[in-house]
Scaffold this motif. Structure first.
Motif, PDB file in Angstrom:
ATOM      1  N   ASP A  85      25.140  46.595  34.790  1.00  0.00           N
ATOM      2  CA  ASP A  85      24.817  45.605  35.818  1.00  0.00           C
ATOM      3  C   ASP A  85      25.964  44.632  36.064  1.00  0.00           C
ATOM      4  OD1 ASP A  85      22.395  46.744  36.149  1.00  0.00           O
ATOM      5  OD2 ASP A  85      21.266  45.285  34.968  1.00  0.00           O
ATOM      6  N   GLU A  86      26.606  44.159  35.006  1.00  0.00           N
ATOM      7  CA  GLU A  86      27.690  43.181  35.151  1.00  0.00           C
ATOM      8  C   GLU A  86      28.870  43.799  35.901  1.00  0.00           C
ATOM      9  OE1 GLU A  86      30.563  40.266  32.450  1.00  0.00           O
ATOM     10  OE2 GLU A  86      29.026  41.523  31.479  1.00  0.00           O
ATOM     11  N   ALA A  87      29.260  45.018  35.503  1.00  0.00           N
ATOM     12  CA  ALA A  87      30.389  45.689  36.151  1.00  0.00           C
ATOM     13  C   ALA A  87      30.064  46.006  37.608  1.00  0.00           C
ATOM     14  CB  ALA A  87      30.739  46.971  35.391  1.00  0.00           C
ATOM     15  N   PHE A  88      28.815  46.374  37.877  1.00  0.00           N
ATOM     16  CA  PHE A  88      28.395  46.683  39.245  1.00  0.00           C
ATOM     17  C   PHE A  88      28.549  45.469  40.156  1.00  0.00           C
ATOM     18  CE2 PHE A  88      25.044  46.457  42.457  1.00  0.00           C
ATOM     19  CZ  PHE A  88      25.327  47.587  43.208  1.00  0.00           C
ATOM     20  N   PHE A  89      28.061  44.319  39.691  1.00  0.00           N
ATOM     21  CA  PHE A  89      28.129  43.118  40.517  1.00  0.00           C
ATOM     22  C   PHE A  89      29.557  42.598  40.645  1.00  0.00           C
ATOM     23  CE2 PHE A  89      23.537  42.907  39.441  1.00  0.00           C
ATOM     24  CZ  PHE A  89      23.048  42.850  40.735  1.00  0.00           C
ATOM     25  N   GLU A  90      30.387  42.817  39.627  1.00  0.00           N
ATOM     26  CA  GLU A  90      31.799  42.439  39.728  1.00  0.00           C
ATOM     27  C   GLU A  90      32.492  43.289  40.794  1.00  0.00           C
ATOM     28  OE1 GLU A  90      33.578  42.764  35.898  1.00  0.00           O
ATOM     29  OE2 GLU A  90      32.696  40.905  35.131  1.00  0.00           O
ATOM     30  N   ALA A  91      32.194  44.606  40.796  1.00  0.00           N
ATOM     31  CA  ALA A  91      32.785  45.512  41.785  1.00  0.00           C
ATOM     32  C   ALA A  91      32.313  45.144  43.192  1.00  0.00           C
ATOM     33  CB  ALA A  91      32.434  46.957  41.457  1.00  0.00           C
ATOM     34  N   LEU A  92      31.024  44.818  43.320  1.00  0.00           N
ATOM     35  CA  LEU A  92      30.466  44.426  44.613  1.00  0.00           C
ATOM     36  C   LEU A  92      31.092  43.129  45.102  1.00  0.00           C
ATOM     37  CD1 LEU A  92      28.407  44.975  46.858  1.00  0.00           C
ATOM     38  CD2 LEU A  92      26.710  43.710  45.501  1.00  0.00           C
ATOM     39  N   ASP A  93      31.289  42.195  44.191  1.00  0.00           N
ATOM     40  CA  ASP A  93      31.896  40.918  44.554  1.00  0.00           C
ATOM     41  C   ASP A  93      33.333  41.117  45.035  1.00  0.00           C
ATOM     42  OD1 ASP A  93      31.874  37.940  44.568  1.00  0.00           O
ATOM     43  OD2 ASP A  93      33.415  38.187  43.034  1.00  0.00           O
ATOM     44  N   LEU A  94      34.070  42.008  44.368  1.00  0.00           N
ATOM     45  CA  LEU A  94      35.447  42.294  44.763  1.00  0.00           C
ATOM     46  C   LEU A  94      35.483  42.942  46.149  1.00  0.00           C
ATOM     47  CD1 LEU A  94      38.448  42.330  44.068  1.00  0.00           C
ATOM     48  CD2 LEU A  94      38.093  44.541  42.934  1.00  0.00           C
ATOM     49  N   GLN A  95      34.542  43.837  46.406  1.00  0.00           N
ATOM     50  CA  GLN A  95      34.475  44.478  47.725  1.00  0.00           C
ATOM     51  C   GLN A  95      34.233  43.441  48.819  1.00  0.00           C
ATOM     52  OE1 GLN A  95      31.388  47.483  47.437  1.00  0.00           O
ATOM     53  NE2 GLN A  95      32.229  48.217  45.513  1.00  0.00           N
ATOM     54  N   ARG A  96      33.315  42.511  48.574  1.00  0.00           N
ATOM     55  CA  ARG A  96      32.997  41.489  49.571  1.00  0.00           C
ATOM     56  C   ARG A  96      34.178  40.570  49.827  1.00  0.00           C
ATOM     57  NH1 ARG A  96      29.457  37.862  48.143  1.00  0.00           N
ATOM     58  NH2 ARG A  96      28.671  37.474  50.244  1.00  0.00           N
ATOM     59  N   LYS A  97      34.921  40.223  48.775  1.00  0.00           N
ATOM     60  CA  LYS A  97      36.080  39.347  48.937  1.00  0.00           C
ATOM     61  C   LYS A  97      37.176  40.051  49.755  1.00  0.00           C
ATOM     62  CE  LYS A  97      35.391  36.666  44.707  1.00  0.00           C
ATOM     63  NZ  LYS A  97      35.881  36.389  43.321  1.00  0.00           N
ATOM     64  N   ILE A  98      37.416  41.315  49.428  1.00  0.00           N
ATOM     65  CA  ILE A  98      38.427  42.076  50.170  1.00  0.00           C
ATOM     66  C   ILE A  98      38.005  42.217  51.627  1.00  0.00           C
ATOM     67  CG2 ILE A  98      39.482  44.354  50.422  1.00  0.00           C
ATOM     68  CD1 ILE A  98      39.438  44.592  47.384  1.00  0.00           C
ATOM     69  N   GLU A  99      36.735  42.520  51.846  1.00  0.00           N
ATOM     70  CA  GLU A  99      36.202  42.658  53.200  1.00  0.00           C
ATOM     71  C   GLU A  99      36.404  41.371  53.987  1.00  0.00           C
ATOM     72  OE1 GLU A  99      32.049  44.391  55.064  1.00  0.00           O
ATOM     73  OE2 GLU A  99      31.956  43.083  53.310  1.00  0.00           O
ATOM     74  N   ALA A 100      36.121  40.236  53.384  1.00  0.00           N
ATOM     75  CA  ALA A 100      36.264  38.944  54.051  1.00  0.00           C
ATOM     76  C   ALA A 100      37.724  38.651  54.376  1.00  0.00           C
ATOM     77  CB  ALA A 100      35.683  37.841  53.174  1.00  0.00           C
ATOM     78  N   MET A 101      38.618  38.933  53.433  1.00  0.00           N
ATOM     79  CA  MET A 101      40.039  38.670  53.646  1.00  0.00           C
ATOM     80  C   MET A 101      40.586  39.519  54.786  1.00  0.00           C
ATOM     81  SD  MET A 101      41.434  38.358  49.720  1.00  0.00           S
ATOM     82  CE  MET A 101      43.149  38.351  50.263  1.00  0.00           C
ATOM     83  N   LEU A 102      40.218  40.785  54.831  1.00  0.00           N
ATOM     84  CA  LEU A 102      40.733  41.678  55.860  1.00  0.00           C
ATOM     85  C   LEU A 102      40.186  41.309  57.236  1.00  0.00           C
ATOM     86  CD1 LEU A 102      40.635  45.100  53.978  1.00  0.00           C
ATOM     87  CD2 LEU A 102      42.615  43.665  54.450  1.00  0.00           C
ATOM     88  N   PHE A 103      38.924  40.901  57.298  1.00  0.00           N
ATOM     89  CA  PHE A 103      38.341  40.485  58.568  1.00  0.00           C
ATOM     90  C   PHE A 103      39.016  39.226  59.098  1.00  0.00           C
ATOM     91  CE2 PHE A 103      34.306  43.046  58.318  1.00  0.00           C
ATOM     92  CZ  PHE A 103      34.380  43.530  59.612  1.00  0.00           C
ATOM     93  N   ALA A 104      39.367  38.315  58.196  1.00  0.00           N
ATOM     94  CA  ALA A 104      39.923  37.027  58.616  1.00  0.00           C
ATOM     95  C   ALA A 104      41.409  37.092  58.933  1.00  0.00           C
ATOM     96  CB  ALA A 104      39.686  35.986  57.527  1.00  0.00           C
ATOM     97  N   SER A 105      42.088  38.119  58.443  1.00  0.00           N
ATOM     98  CA  SER A 105      43.537  38.197  58.608  1.00  0.00           C
ATOM     99  C   SER A 105      43.931  38.769  59.971  1.00  0.00           C
ATOM    100  CB  SER A 105      44.146  39.065  57.499  1.00  0.00           C
ATOM    101  OG  SER A 105      45.535  39.205  57.679  1.00  0.00           O
ATOM    102  N   ALA A 106      44.926  38.136  60.602  1.00  0.00           N
ATOM    103  CA  ALA A 106      45.424  38.632  61.890  1.00  0.00           C
ATOM    104  C   ALA A 106      46.395  39.788  61.694  1.00  0.00           C
ATOM    105  CB  ALA A 106      46.127  37.505  62.645  1.00  0.00           C
ATOM    106  N   GLU A 107      46.883  39.965  60.484  1.00  0.00           N
ATOM    107  CA  GLU A 107      47.839  41.027  60.180  1.00  0.00           C
ATOM    108  C   GLU A 107      47.319  41.874  59.028  1.00  0.00           C
ATOM    109  OE1 GLU A 107      50.439  41.504  61.971  1.00  0.00           O
ATOM    110  OE2 GLU A 107      50.356  39.646  63.147  1.00  0.00           O
ATOM    111  N   PRO A 108      47.755  43.147  58.945  1.00  0.00           N
ATOM    112  CA  PRO A 108      47.377  43.980  57.798  1.00  0.00           C
ATOM    113  C   PRO A 108      47.818  43.333  56.489  1.00  0.00           C
ATOM    114  CG  PRO A 108      48.348  45.329  59.537  1.00  0.00           C
ATOM    115  CD  PRO A 108      48.562  43.904  59.943  1.00  0.00           C
ATOM    116  N   ILE A 109      47.032  43.508  55.453  1.00  0.00           N
ATOM    117  CA  ILE A 109      47.323  42.917  54.145  1.00  0.00           C
ATOM    118  C   ILE A 109      47.674  44.027  53.161  1.00  0.00           C
ATOM    119  CG2 ILE A 109      46.460  41.498  52.254  1.00  0.00           C
ATOM    120  CD1 ILE A 109      44.560  40.173  54.151  1.00  0.00           C
ATOM    121  N   GLY A 110      48.736  43.813  52.395  1.00  0.00           N
ATOM    122  CA  GLY A 110      49.177  44.806  51.423  1.00  0.00           C
ATOM    123  C   GLY A 110      48.302  44.837  50.190  1.00  0.00           C
TER     124      GLY A 110
END
Length: 231
Positions: A5-30
């Protein structure tokens, strides 16, 4: 092996953060930038990106890799829906299109080499236009007499043509069919299998980032701009 459960929610949290960063960025992120900004391991970032790619594969926007950068883009089959929202672009001249194709397939390439392939001289203005679009950049200096500048394509070029790397460039017939090359290209024009040119090759020296450069009208070399003291 299923995640606890802990690893699952950590992975989900990382996915959401990456998703948010990519949506907010005007340029591709490395990938490396994502790792550094999120304090995450590269393998975990890659795993999260893989999940997001699959999640958005059938949606209106897709997650696309451009070089080693990531960005959300409109799904290819829906681009016509946004046609009216697009800014009308001025078509590049035949000379610019042929020059762009030669640079893409033969990079790193000098102005003299471009002229040899095309069979005609290339004006400084043609290269200036391509650099203003953001599709072409000066890479470095060739280690030959005169130290001419070499040219190559940019991440923006890959992004515009929906390419992950220059290895995904189409063949000669596809270029002609798409209008990127005129059907009457010079007979000596070749379409080699391009290599990854993210780094300088052994016969190139880097440009001095502390100087401003301008392309020479005759030789395609670069030299520092002179400060005339004006504002």
């Amino acid at each position: 092996m299923p995640l606890d459960d802990e690893a699952f929610f950590e992975a989900l949290d990382l996915q959401r953060k990456i998703e948010a960063m990519l949506f907010a960025s005007a340029e591709p992120i490395g990938t490396q930038e994502l790792c550094e900004r999120l304090g995450a391991k590269r393998k975990n970032v890659h795993a999260a990106l893989d999940v997001l790619v699959d999640h958005y594969a059938k949606r209106g926007v897709v997650l696309r890799k451009v070089a080693d950068r990531w960005a959300f883009r409109t799904a290819d089959d829906l681009k016509h829906v946004l046609h009216r929202e697009a800014v009308e672009q001025k078509r590049l001249s035949r000379a610019a299109l042929e020059t762009l194709a030669i640079i893409a397939f033969h990079q790193p390439v000098t102005r003299a080499e471009i002229e040899e392939i095309r069979g005609v001289s290339t004006s400084k203005g043609t290269l200036d236009v391509l650099m203003e679009t953001g599709w072409v950049r000066m890479r470095g200096r060739r280690r030959t007499p005169g130290r001419p500048v070499t040219y190559g394509t940019t991440v923006e070029f890959l992004d515009h043509f929906a390419l992950e790397s220059i290895k995904d460039l189409p063949g000669l017939e596809e270029l002609k069919g798409s209008g990127l090359l005129d059907s009457a290209v010079p007979a000596n024009f070749q379409v080699p299998v391009p290599d990854d040119t993210s780094d300088l090759t052994e016969d190139e020296d880097p440009l001095d980032e502390d100087d401003l450069f301008t392309a020479d009208d005759q030789g395609g070399e670069v030299s520092p701009q002179q400060d005339n003291g004006s504002l």
